[in-house]
Design a protein around this motif. Structure first.
Motif, PDB file in Angstrom:
ATOM      1  N   UNK A   1       0.760  -1.324   0.085  1.00 34.09           N
ATOM      2  CA  UNK A   1      -0.129  -0.075  -0.111  1.00 34.09           C
ATOM      3  C   UNK A   1       0.957   1.220   0.194  1.00 34.09           C
ATOM      4  N   UNK A   2       0.698   2.273  -1.032  1.00 31.18           N
ATOM      5  CA  UNK A   2       1.605   3.222  -0.975  1.00 31.18           C
ATOM      6  C   UNK A   2       0.982   4.278   0.051  1.00 31.18           C
ATOM      7  N   UNK A   3       2.275   4.853   0.393  1.00 31.56           N
ATOM      8  CA  UNK A   3       2.189   6.063   1.682  1.00 31.56           C
ATOM      9  C   UNK A   3       1.698   7.524   1.066  1.00 31.56           C
ATOM     10  N   UNK A   4       0.634   7.928   1.936  1.00 31.18           N
ATOM     11  CA  UNK A   4       0.217   9.341   1.303  1.00 31.18           C
ATOM     12  C   UNK A   4       1.293  10.218   1.517  1.00 31.18           C
ATOM     13  N   UNK A   5       1.369  11.400   0.661  1.00 30.62           N
ATOM     14  CA  UNK A   5       2.280  12.329   0.865  1.00 30.62           C
ATOM     15  C   UNK A   5       2.047  13.012   2.011  1.00 30.62           C
ATOM     16  N   UNK A   6       2.733  13.118   2.969  1.00 30.25           N
ATOM     17  CA  UNK A   6       2.532  14.073   4.035  1.00 30.25           C
ATOM     18  C   UNK A   6       2.870  15.565   4.053  1.00 30.25           C
ATOM     19  N   UNK A   7       1.910  16.508   4.197  1.00 29.92           N
ATOM     20  CA  UNK A   7       1.948  17.808   4.020  1.00 29.92           C
ATOM     21  C   UNK A   7       1.582  18.644   5.398  1.00 29.92           C
ATOM     22  N   UNK A   8       2.612  19.691   5.504  1.00 36.20           N
ATOM     23  CA  UNK A   8       2.258  20.372   6.814  1.00 36.20           C
ATOM     24  C   UNK A   8       2.026  21.797   6.230  1.00 36.20           C
ATOM     25  N   UNK A   9       0.948  22.578   6.751  1.00 32.28           N
ATOM     26  CA  UNK A   9       0.403  23.764   6.253  1.00 32.28           C
ATOM     27  C   UNK A   9       0.805  24.938   7.655  1.00 32.28           C
ATOM     28  N   UNK A  10       1.403  25.784   7.323  1.00 32.64           N
ATOM     29  CA  UNK A  10       1.794  26.717   8.573  1.00 32.64           C
ATOM     30  C   UNK A  10       1.294  27.989   8.235  1.00 32.64           C
ATOM     31  N   UNK A  11       0.166  28.596   8.669  1.00 31.28           N
ATOM     32  CA  UNK A  11      -0.311  30.065   8.365  1.00 31.28           C
ATOM     33  C   UNK A  11      -1.037  30.554   9.704  1.00 31.28           C
ATOM     34  N   UNK A  12      -1.030  31.658  10.083  1.00 32.78           N
ATOM     35  CA  UNK A  12      -1.846  32.253  11.200  1.00 32.78           C
ATOM     36  C   UNK A  12      -3.122  32.717  10.854  1.00 32.78           C
ATOM     37  N   UNK A  13      -3.642  32.314   9.807  1.00 33.31           N
ATOM     38  CA  UNK A  13      -4.984  32.752   9.042  1.00 33.31           C
ATOM     39  C   UNK A  13      -5.726  31.517   9.028  1.00 33.31           C
ATOM     40  N   UNK A  14      -7.025  31.394   9.677  1.00 35.90           N
ATOM     41  CA  UNK A  14      -7.494  30.049   9.606  1.00 35.90           C
ATOM     42  C   UNK A  14      -8.094  30.084   8.238  1.00 35.90           C
ATOM     43  N   UNK A  15      -8.690  30.918   7.741  1.00 33.00           N
ATOM     44  CA  UNK A  15      -9.390  30.897   6.216  1.00 33.00           C
ATOM     45  C   UNK A  15      -8.359  30.647   5.111  1.00 33.00           C
ATOM     46  N   UNK A  16      -7.033  30.978   5.251  1.00 31.48           N
ATOM     47  CA  UNK A  16      -6.202  30.475   4.413  1.00 31.48           C
ATOM     48  C   UNK A  16      -5.789  29.104   4.242  1.00 31.48           C
ATOM     49  N   UNK A  17      -5.538  28.519   5.635  1.00 25.62           N
ATOM     50  CA  UNK A  17      -5.412  27.259   5.853  1.00 25.62           C
ATOM     51  C   UNK A  17      -6.767  26.344   5.220  1.00 25.62           C
TER      52      UNK A  17
END
Length: 225
Positions: A1-17
């Protein structure tokens, strides 16, 4: 089973996230974690680097909500810290900053794999940027790419004499006053005729209508402060 690409999002505006999360859901099945501070982002990336590493970091450059004791105050600090600690993660800057000097310094000094603009980025562009990064390639959105190309060209054309003229020009009401101020590397003074010729070439290179416009464009390009 292929591993999912892990992504981290860093932003201080929740709407942007939320906007980035929606775009990511539209283009793929990723393992996504979010945070609103650079300190927390660094800790997550550092703690997981050997066990369950993140492949991609999306980060803004500016963070407005810095509490007392914050170590990494913005995205530039975060990227520098990651590089210093040897954390292996692809960095995608996603920001509103389009100032040529800021863009040039971030790309030249921090070398992020991608640079996107919040106001113009689409799900398709995010998907394309991810594909590029996972292939160890770079992607800069069109406006940023154009700024970098133009800035590099201008940097090649602007020599020390041109820099002196651009820096001194706002301080003198008449061009003739620059004679006796602008010098060659050996200390020899530059004649007025040579200064005028240099100014004419600079106006052509920077597509400026006059000397005032020339100074404004030189500042916008980050050639002078």
């Amino acid at each position: 089973m292929a591993h999912k690409t892990r992504i981290l999002i860093a932003d201080d505006h929740q709407l942007v996230i939320q906007g980035i999360l929606i775009s990511l859901k539209e283009v793929g099945d990723f393992d996504v974690v979010t945070t609103n501070t650079c300190d927390a982002a660094f800790k997550l990336l550092k703690a997981n680097q050997h066990t369950n590493p993140f492949q991609i970091l999306f980060t803004d450059l500016s963070f407005d909500t810095c509490e007392q004791g914050t170590e990494l105050v913005d995205g530039e600090d975060l990227i520098k810290a990651l590089k210093k600690q040897g954390v292996d993660v692809k960095v995608c800057v996603i920001t509103a900053h389009t100032e040529t000097n800021r863009v040039f310094n971030v790309i030249s000094n921090l070398n992020p794999e991608a640079y996107l603009l919040k106001s113009k980025c689409t799900s398709a562009e995010i998907s394309f940027a991810i594909q590029k990064m996972l292939k160890n390639e770079y992607y800069y959105t069109h406006e940023i790419h154009e700024k970098m190309m133009r800035r590099n060209i201008v940097q090649i054309q602007v020599d020390d004499i041109a820099l002196q003229i651009l820096r001194e020009l706002p301080n003198h009401p008449k061009i003739i006053n620059l004679e006796g101020v602008i010098k060659k590397s050996d200390g020899a003074l530059i004649k007025l005729r040579s200064i005028e010729a240099k100014l004419a070439n600079l106006r052509t290179d920077l597509n400026a209508n006059n000397n005032i416009d020339l100074i404004l464009k030189a500042k916008e390009l980050g050639i002078i402060d």
